[in-house]
Design an enzyme around this catalytic site. Structure first.
Site, short mmCIF file in Angstrom:
data_model
loop_
_atom_site.label_atom_id
_atom_site.label_comp_id
_atom_site.label_asym_id
_atom_site.label_seq_id
_atom_site.Cartn_x
_atom_site.Cartn_y
_atom_site.Cartn_z
N CYS A 90 -3.32 19.09 -7.56
CA CYS A 90 -3.88 17.84 -7.04
C CYS A 90 -3.46 17.54 -5.61
O CYS A 90 -4.11 16.74 -4.94
CB CYS A 90 -3.48 16.66 -7.94
N HIS A 348 -11.62 11.85 -8.85
CA HIS A 348 -10.52 12.72 -8.45
C HIS A 348 -10.93 14.19 -8.46
O HIS A 348 -10.57 14.94 -9.37
CB HIS A 348 -9.33 12.48 -9.38
N CYS A 378 1.15 13.19 -7.42
CA CYS A 378 1.82 13.96 -8.46
C CYS A 378 1.07 15.28 -8.59
O CYS A 378 -0.10 15.38 -8.21
CB CYS A 378 1.84 13.20 -9.78
N GLY A 380 0.44 18.94 -11.00
CA GLY A 380 0.57 19.65 -12.26
C GLY A 380 1.69 20.68 -12.23
O GLY A 380 1.94 21.32 -11.22
#
Length: 392
Positions: A90, A348, A378, A380
């Site tokens: 992300c 997103h 954040c 993964g």
């Protein structure tokens, strides 16, 4: 060292994955569109650009084969511009910006095209997943679905379902207000594409030309009561994540042109802002959403700043549970965070989001008279990433 500045921003609108306008649009078309418009808006000789650095959460399928280089070719830019694709899930788009800034600051590049792209429609379900046997035996949480990590954060740190739904509602309302006021217009480059539509009764698929000019994931008519009535995705005790308090699967691309400040001045280009720094940190994979609480302090310490020195925050709303934990643990003023809504409402596209948020920070920060902004994500697998920007 040279001084990296951002001189232009352009992005596609964000489309709903599978059901939205970009459901059969190739990743090279998305990234090429954003790249073409970002370079045109910069108003510079494209030959000044040395490299094209793009983030992508799933660099495979329609976003495989080095999508960063494809973006250059699809945009009609000079073949002299190289290309590399970076993956930090992300935070991939934010990572691309950091790498572009480092190329200018440390290597002396005059200009770099950076961005992020994701076509979730074109790669889901992921075709190339192959978990490692040793990791599955010793650290299987590294492969834990993100929904489960979000539920873990909520249960472990006491983030109530009510609080999560309230953040989801706030995100929707802020995005609706920003959209109505045209606060996304300066960054968006409308795009005409072919969309596939399937008849629910007959199963027939037809194709239609559509022009998408604004993000299509948000739900401005939603109510808090409606969000509170949604069932969690997972069943059982301590399950909180719903379709209303989590980010949406979506497609899109965002691009920025970065230059050395002196080179921009020579070219007569007025920068939008300056890249000031980047930091990352790791955390336990089963609570990956709290990564920003480790990355942000590292970023601010290096810059000699505190949370209170930051005028505007873009904290990715992958899930309401982790966004709330990060906001409250870091002590971020809610009135300074995601002022135009976040990924819960906007959508997103994994690799795009960091670049999208950085671009929005430039325009919204100037509108508000903000001087310093932070984009934080954040990631993964248990990571956090944070970028510091000065807004002109």
């Amino acid at each position: 060292m040279n001084d990296p500045v951002i001189v232009s921003v352009a992005r596609t609108p964000i489309g709903k994955a599978a059901r939205g306008s970009f459901n059969i649009t190739h990743g090279a078309d998305l990234s090429g569109h954003a790249a073409e418009h970002a370079v045109a808006r910069a108003g510079i000789d494209p030959a000044l650009i040395e490299d094209s650095i793009w983030g992508c959460g799933y660099p495979q399928g329609v976003t495989g084969r080095n999508i960063a280089r494809q973006a250059v070719i699809r945009a009609g830019l000079p073949v002299s511009i190289a290309g590399t694709t970076v993956n930090r899930f992300c935070a991939s788009g934010l990572q691309a910006i950091a790498m572009g800034g480092h190329m200018i600051a440390a290597e002396g590049a005059k200009a770099v095209l950076v961005g992020g792209v994701e076509s979730i429609s074109g790669v889901q379900p992921p075709p190339d997943e192959a978990p490692n046997k040793w990791i599955m035996e010793h650290k299987p949480d590294l492969y834990l679905p993100m929904i489960d990590t979000a539920d873990n954060v909520a249960a472990r740190y006491g983030i109530s379902r009510a609080a999560q739904d309230a953040l989801g509602y706030q995100s929707q309302m802020r995005t609706a207000e920003a959209q109505e006021a045209g606060r996304f217009d300066a960054e968006i480059a409308p795009m005409t594409v072919t969309m596939a539509k399937k008849d629910k009764e007959t199963g027939e698929v037809t194709h239609h030309e559509v022009t998408i000019a604004q993000d299509e994931c948000n739900r401005p008519s939603t109510t808090l009561e409606a969000l509170q009535g949604l069932k969690p995705v997972r069943q059982g005790e301590n399950k909180f994540v719903t379709a209303g308090n989590a980010s949406q699967l979506s497609d899109g691309a965002a691009a920025l042109v970065m230059m050395d400040a002196k080179e921009a001045e020579r070219a007569g280009v007025e920068p939008l802002g300056r890249f000031r720094g980047f930091a990352v940190a790791g955390c336990e994979p089963d609570e990956m959403g709290i990564g920003p609480v480790f990355a942000v302090p590292r970023l601010l310490e290096r810059a000699g700043l505190t949370v209170d020195d930051i005028d505007l925050w873009e904290l990715n709303e992958a899930f309401a549970s982790q966004a709330l934990y990060c906001r409250d643990t870091l002590g971020i003023d809610n009135d300074k965070m995601n002022v135009s809504g976040g990924s819960i409402s906007v959508g997103h596209p994994f690799g795009m989001t960091g670049a999208r948020m950085a671009g929005h920070l430039m325009f919204e920060g100037k509108r508000r008279g903000a001087k310093l902004g932070v984009v934080t994500m954040c990631v993964g697998g248990g990571q956090g990433a944070a970028g510091l920007f000065e807004i002109f």
